[in-house]
Design an enzyme around this catalytic site. Sequence first.
Site, PDB file in Angstrom:
ATOM      1  N   ARG A   1     -33.119   9.506 -28.393  1.00 46.87           N
ATOM      2  CA  ARG A   1     -33.713   9.350 -27.057  1.00 46.87           C
ATOM      3  C   ARG A   1     -33.677  10.653 -26.276  1.00 46.87           C
ATOM      4  O   ARG A   1     -34.544  10.938 -25.476  1.00 46.87           O
ATOM      5  CB  ARG A   1     -32.906   8.320 -26.234  1.00 46.87           C
ATOM      6  CG  ARG A   1     -33.147   6.882 -26.543  1.00 46.87           C
ATOM      7  CD  ARG A   1     -34.518   6.385 -26.157  1.00 46.87           C
ATOM      8  NE  ARG A   1     -34.952   6.807 -24.830  1.00 46.87           N
ATOM      9  CZ  ARG A   1     -36.224   6.945 -24.466  1.00 46.87           C
ATOM     10  NH1 ARG A   1     -37.191   6.710 -25.333  1.00 46.87           N
ATOM     11  NH2 ARG A   1     -36.540   7.327 -23.252  1.00 46.87           N
TER      12      ARG A   1
ATOM     13  N   ARG B   1     -33.304   8.832 -41.438  1.00 44.64           N
ATOM     14  CA  ARG B   1     -32.904  10.198 -41.089  1.00 44.64           C
ATOM     15  C   ARG B   1     -31.554  10.570 -41.693  1.00 44.64           C
ATOM     16  O   ARG B   1     -31.114  11.726 -41.590  1.00 44.64           O
ATOM     17  CB  ARG B   1     -32.806  10.355 -39.561  1.00 44.64           C
ATOM     18  CG  ARG B   1     -34.107  10.200 -38.824  1.00 44.64           C
ATOM     19  CD  ARG B   1     -33.908  10.284 -37.319  1.00 44.64           C
ATOM     20  NE  ARG B   1     -33.870  11.635 -36.804  1.00 44.64           N
ATOM     21  CZ  ARG B   1     -34.889  12.256 -36.201  1.00 44.64           C
ATOM     22  NH1 ARG B   1     -36.041  11.646 -36.035  1.00 44.64           N
ATOM     23  NH2 ARG B   1     -34.756  13.484 -35.772  1.00 44.64           N
TER      24      ARG B   1
ATOM     25  N   VAL C   1     -42.689  18.677 -33.663  1.00 45.76           N
ATOM     26  CA  VAL C   1     -43.540  18.377 -32.524  1.00 45.76           C
ATOM     27  C   VAL C   1     -44.318  19.580 -31.986  1.00 45.76           C
ATOM     28  O   VAL C   1     -45.510  19.466 -31.675  1.00 45.76           O
ATOM     29  CB  VAL C   1     -42.726  17.650 -31.418  1.00 45.76           C
ATOM     30  CG1 VAL C   1     -41.676  18.562 -30.775  1.00 45.76           C
ATOM     31  CG2 VAL C   1     -43.639  17.075 -30.372  1.00 45.76           C
TER      32      VAL C   1
ATOM     33  N   TYR D   1     -30.660  13.600 -44.051  1.00 45.79           N
ATOM     34  CA  TYR D   1     -30.536  14.902 -43.384  1.00 45.79           C
ATOM     35  C   TYR D   1     -29.264  14.941 -42.532  1.00 45.79           C
ATOM     36  O   TYR D   1     -28.433  15.833 -42.691  1.00 45.79           O
ATOM     37  CB  TYR D   1     -31.770  15.116 -42.510  1.00 45.79           C
ATOM     38  CG  TYR D   1     -31.833  16.457 -41.816  1.00 45.79           C
ATOM     39  CD1 TYR D   1     -32.157  17.619 -42.515  1.00 45.79           C
ATOM     40  CD2 TYR D   1     -31.612  16.561 -40.444  1.00 45.79           C
ATOM     41  CE1 TYR D   1     -32.236  18.842 -41.862  1.00 45.79           C
ATOM     42  CE2 TYR D   1     -31.698  17.780 -39.789  1.00 45.79           C
ATOM     43  CZ  TYR D   1     -32.014  18.921 -40.504  1.00 45.79           C
ATOM     44  OH  TYR D   1     -32.097  20.134 -39.862  1.00 45.79           O
TER      45      TYR D   1
ATOM     46  N   ASP E   1     -35.204   7.641 -33.888  1.00 47.03           N
ATOM     47  CA  ASP E   1     -35.598   8.872 -33.192  1.00 47.03           C
ATOM     48  C   ASP E   1     -34.680   9.030 -31.962  1.00 47.03           C
ATOM     49  O   ASP E   1     -34.639   8.135 -31.111  1.00 47.03           O
ATOM     50  CB  ASP E   1     -37.053   8.702 -32.735  1.00 47.03           C
ATOM     51  CG  ASP E   1     -37.726  10.009 -32.402  1.00 47.03           C
ATOM     52  OD1 ASP E   1     -38.508  10.492 -33.239  1.00 47.03           O
ATOM     53  OD2 ASP E   1     -37.468  10.538 -31.305  1.00 47.03           O
TER      54      ASP E   1
ATOM     55  N   ARG F   1     -31.913  14.887 -26.039  1.00 48.77           N
ATOM     56  CA  ARG F   1     -31.162  15.942 -26.725  1.00 48.77           C
ATOM     57  C   ARG F   1     -31.180  17.199 -25.869  1.00 48.77           C
ATOM     58  O   ARG F   1     -32.253  17.652 -25.451  1.00 48.77           O
ATOM     59  CB  ARG F   1     -31.781  16.229 -28.084  1.00 48.77           C
ATOM     60  CG  ARG F   1     -30.879  17.088 -28.913  1.00 48.77           C
ATOM     61  CD  ARG F   1     -31.481  17.423 -30.224  1.00 48.77           C
ATOM     62  NE  ARG F   1     -31.456  16.333 -31.162  1.00 48.77           N
ATOM     63  CZ  ARG F   1     -32.371  16.172 -32.107  1.00 48.77           C
ATOM     64  NH1 ARG F   1     -33.390  16.994 -32.182  1.00 48.77           N
ATOM     65  NH2 ARG F   1     -32.268  15.190 -32.958  1.00 48.77           N
TER      66      ARG F   1
HETATM   67  P1  NAD Z   1     -37.982  25.392 -43.031  1.00 48.94           P
HETATM   68  O1  NAD Z   1     -38.308  24.105 -43.691  1.00 48.94           O
HETATM   69  O2  NAD Z   1     -39.089  26.265 -42.570  1.00 48.94           O
HETATM   70  O3  NAD Z   1     -37.038  26.282 -43.938  1.00 48.94           O
HETATM   71  C1  NAD Z   1     -36.170  25.760 -44.920  1.00 48.94           C
HETATM   72  C2  NAD Z   1     -36.240  26.658 -46.136  1.00 48.94           C
HETATM   73  O4  NAD Z   1     -35.307  26.177 -47.134  1.00 48.94           O
HETATM   74  C3  NAD Z   1     -37.632  26.653 -46.800  1.00 48.94           C
HETATM   75  O5  NAD Z   1     -38.016  27.984 -47.083  1.00 48.94           O
HETATM   76  C4  NAD Z   1     -37.420  25.843 -48.071  1.00 48.94           C
HETATM   77  O6  NAD Z   1     -38.327  26.183 -49.088  1.00 48.94           O
HETATM   78  C5  NAD Z   1     -35.986  26.185 -48.386  1.00 48.94           C
HETATM   79  N1  NAD Z   1     -35.324  25.181 -49.248  1.00 48.94           N
HETATM   80  C6  NAD Z   1     -35.334  23.835 -49.100  1.00 48.94           C
HETATM   81  N2  NAD Z   1     -34.614  23.257 -50.083  1.00 48.94           N
HETATM   82  C7  NAD Z   1     -34.143  24.280 -50.863  1.00 48.94           C
HETATM   83  C8  NAD Z   1     -33.340  24.325 -52.037  1.00 48.94           C
HETATM   84  N3  NAD Z   1     -32.866  23.208 -52.608  1.00 48.94           N
HETATM   85  N4  NAD Z   1     -33.066  25.533 -52.580  1.00 48.94           N
HETATM   86  C9  NAD Z   1     -33.540  26.676 -52.022  1.00 48.94           C
HETATM   87  N5  NAD Z   1     -34.310  26.685 -50.910  1.00 48.94           N
HETATM   88  C10 NAD Z   1     -34.599  25.497 -50.343  1.00 48.94           C
HETATM   89  O7  NAD Z   1     -37.019  25.008 -41.790  1.00 48.94           O
HETATM   90  P2  NAD Z   1     -36.337  25.916 -40.674  1.00 48.94           P
HETATM   91  O8  NAD Z   1     -36.731  25.356 -39.369  1.00 48.94           O
HETATM   92  O9  NAD Z   1     -36.529  27.356 -40.951  1.00 48.94           O
HETATM   93  O10 NAD Z   1     -34.808  25.535 -40.880  1.00 48.94           O
HETATM   94  C11 NAD Z   1     -33.877  26.414 -41.506  1.00 48.94           C
HETATM   95  C12 NAD Z   1     -32.485  25.807 -41.420  1.00 48.94           C
HETATM   96  O11 NAD Z   1     -32.114  25.602 -40.057  1.00 48.94           O
HETATM   97  C13 NAD Z   1     -32.365  24.446 -42.101  1.00 48.94           C
HETATM   98  O12 NAD Z   1     -31.118  24.369 -42.758  1.00 48.94           O
HETATM   99  C14 NAD Z   1     -32.404  23.472 -40.960  1.00 48.94           C
HETATM  100  O13 NAD Z   1     -31.706  22.286 -41.250  1.00 48.94           O
HETATM  101  C15 NAD Z   1     -31.739  24.264 -39.855  1.00 48.94           C
HETATM  102  N6  NAD Z   1     -32.172  23.787 -38.526  1.00 48.94           N
HETATM  103  C16 NAD Z   1     -33.392  24.139 -38.015  1.00 48.94           C
HETATM  104  C17 NAD Z   1     -33.788  23.656 -36.780  1.00 48.94           C
HETATM  105  C18 NAD Z   1     -35.102  24.029 -36.149  1.00 48.94           C
HETATM  106  O14 NAD Z   1     -35.420  23.500 -35.077  1.00 48.94           O
HETATM  107  N7  NAD Z   1     -35.885  24.930 -36.684  1.00 48.94           N
HETATM  108  C19 NAD Z   1     -32.945  22.791 -36.072  1.00 48.94           C
HETATM  109  C20 NAD Z   1     -31.731  22.423 -36.642  1.00 48.94           C
HETATM  110  C21 NAD Z   1     -31.336  22.944 -37.858  1.00 48.94           C
HETATM  111  N1  UDP Z   2     -43.004  13.813 -32.034  1.00 56.88           N
HETATM  112  C1  UDP Z   2     -44.187  13.371 -31.454  1.00 56.88           C
HETATM  113  N2  UDP Z   2     -45.364  13.697 -32.058  1.00 56.88           N
HETATM  114  C2  UDP Z   2     -45.429  14.452 -33.190  1.00 56.88           C
HETATM  115  C3  UDP Z   2     -44.219  14.916 -33.771  1.00 56.88           C
HETATM  116  C4  UDP Z   2     -43.027  14.565 -33.161  1.00 56.88           C
HETATM  117  O1  UDP Z   2     -44.191  12.697 -30.410  1.00 56.88           O
HETATM  118  O2  UDP Z   2     -46.563  14.707 -33.659  1.00 56.88           O
HETATM  119  C5  UDP Z   2     -41.739  13.470 -31.351  1.00 56.88           C
HETATM  120  C6  UDP Z   2     -40.669  12.863 -32.264  1.00 56.88           C
HETATM  121  O3  UDP Z   2     -40.826  11.462 -32.352  1.00 56.88           O
HETATM  122  C7  UDP Z   2     -39.408  13.261 -31.525  1.00 56.88           C
HETATM  123  C8  UDP Z   2     -39.758  14.613 -30.905  1.00 56.88           C
HETATM  124  O4  UDP Z   2     -41.186  14.676 -30.874  1.00 56.88           O
HETATM  125  O5  UDP Z   2     -39.122  12.356 -30.492  1.00 56.88           O
HETATM  126  C9  UDP Z   2     -39.251  15.810 -31.702  1.00 56.88           C
HETATM  127  O6  UDP Z   2     -39.634  15.613 -33.043  1.00 56.88           O
HETATM  128  P1  UDP Z   2     -39.403  16.705 -34.184  1.00 56.88           P
HETATM  129  O7  UDP Z   2     -39.860  16.112 -35.465  1.00 56.88           O
HETATM  130  O8  UDP Z   2     -40.001  17.987 -33.751  1.00 56.88           O
HETATM  131  O9  UDP Z   2     -37.836  16.960 -34.203  1.00 56.88           O
HETATM  132  P2  UDP Z   2     -36.527  16.022 -34.104  1.00 56.88           P
HETATM  133  O10 UDP Z   2     -36.910  14.589 -33.915  1.00 56.88           O
HETATM  134  O11 UDP Z   2     -35.840  16.246 -35.395  1.00 56.88           O
HETATM  135  O12 UDP Z   2     -35.833  16.546 -32.916  1.00 56.88           O
END
Ligand code: NAD
Ligand code: UDP
Length: 312
Positions: free
Chosen positions: A275, A142, A187, A145, A273, A277
């Site tokens: 525990r 992980r 998830v 990221y 993963d 959040r």
């Molecule tokens: P997503 O994967 O749907 O969107 C990400 C977008 O970025 C996509 O459209 C992808 O094509 C684009 N992208 C990826 N690499 C790129 C690059 N090198 N150049 C240009 N475009 C690029 O994900 P999302 O859930 O919409 O997340 C958006 C942002 O929010 C991300 O930065 C993510 O880390 C952050 N974020 C989201 C969540 C969530 O739960 N949704 C949680 C924490 C952080």
């Molecule tokens: N997870 C799961 N089944 C799935 C996908 C995810 O049990 O099919 C679990 C994963 O192991 C984690 C939680 O759900 O504990 C949230 O996962 P997700 O990938 O959505 O986000 P993140 O781990 O980045 O919070």
Amino acid sequence: MSQHITITGGAGFLGSHLCDHLVAQGHDVLCVDNYFTGQRANIRQLLGNSHFEVLRHDVTFPLYVETDQIYNLACPASPIHYQFDPVQTTKTSVHGAINMLGLAKRVKARILQASTSEVYGDPEVHPQVEEYWGRVNPIGPRSCYDEGKRCAETLFFDYQRQHDLDIKVVRIFNTYGPRMAENDGRVVSNFIVQALKGEDITVYGDGTQTRSFCYVDDMIEGFVAMMATEKGFTGPLNLGNPGEYTIGELAETIVSMCGTRSRVVYHPLPQDDPRQRCPDITLAREKLGWEPKVQLHDGLKETIEYFRRLAD
Ligand code: NAD
Ligand code: UDP
């Protein structure tokens, strides 16, 4: 006043909702995306709009445009997608931040970074407050990221201290809703897609790990409210829904809401993963007057309807 606003990652899940919201408010929006995890279908409704423009571009390369504000969302967010090409994930976070900060510096734009609760890693402080420095493995699957996003935060604060940039950093906790890709792998979408197809629901581990789920509309309001704060208020600021659920509870809720015969099956827990959040959103309440309004049940209902429509 109408602004020129650039949204990187604008064709993704969160980015496309942000494009909709800002165009509806009368702004001119430039959506920048390389379509790695984003989809043109997410922004199709905006394509004929004269206030909307799309640029296929990878943020790891410099970008020269004129703009008043930048929302930097480009980065795959789902573990399966960000682990597919981990070197590119780090480049997207780090080179992408440098390029967008350089752009902000040149045109004197305000810039918001979409950071993540992953900067807290597998946390010992619960719920997570912004002052907590986190517990992140620097060399695990992980890390591309988590450490990429942590380095991006470092760059944002160094550009602010060194060049007086007008920065905003939000730490986003798990957010869900319509337009998550069917194959996204996170998830909520996984469980809904599996339930609607009558397939096994894949719980990783024993399902006792927790997450807090925020509906997309609440998150977008949080982004826009943060962008509107006075210069000098930088964050980092947590945005998320403090309602905390085990993954097992989420599976049961989705199975019952979809009225499916799917069985819950248990797969190995992925390495590192977290525990538990849950966001402490005291700062967002105080500074933005923001808190999530959509209950998990209501948000899931909208999301299930979206995936049902896709399947039709
Ligand atoms: P997503 O994967 O749907 O969107 C990400 C977008 O970025 C996509 O459209 C992808 O094509 C684009 N992208 C990826 N690499 C790129 C690059 N090198 N150049 C240009 N475009 C690029 O994900 P999302 O859930 O919409 O997340 C958006 C942002 O929010 C991300 O930065 C993510 O880390 C952050 N974020 C989201 C969540 C969530 O739960 N949704 C949680 C924490 C952080
Ligand atoms: N997870 C799961 N089944 C799935 C996908 C995810 O049990 O099919 C679990 C994963 O192991 C984690 C939680 O759900 O504990 C949230 O996962 P997700 O990938 O959505 O986000 P993140 O781990 O980045 O919070």
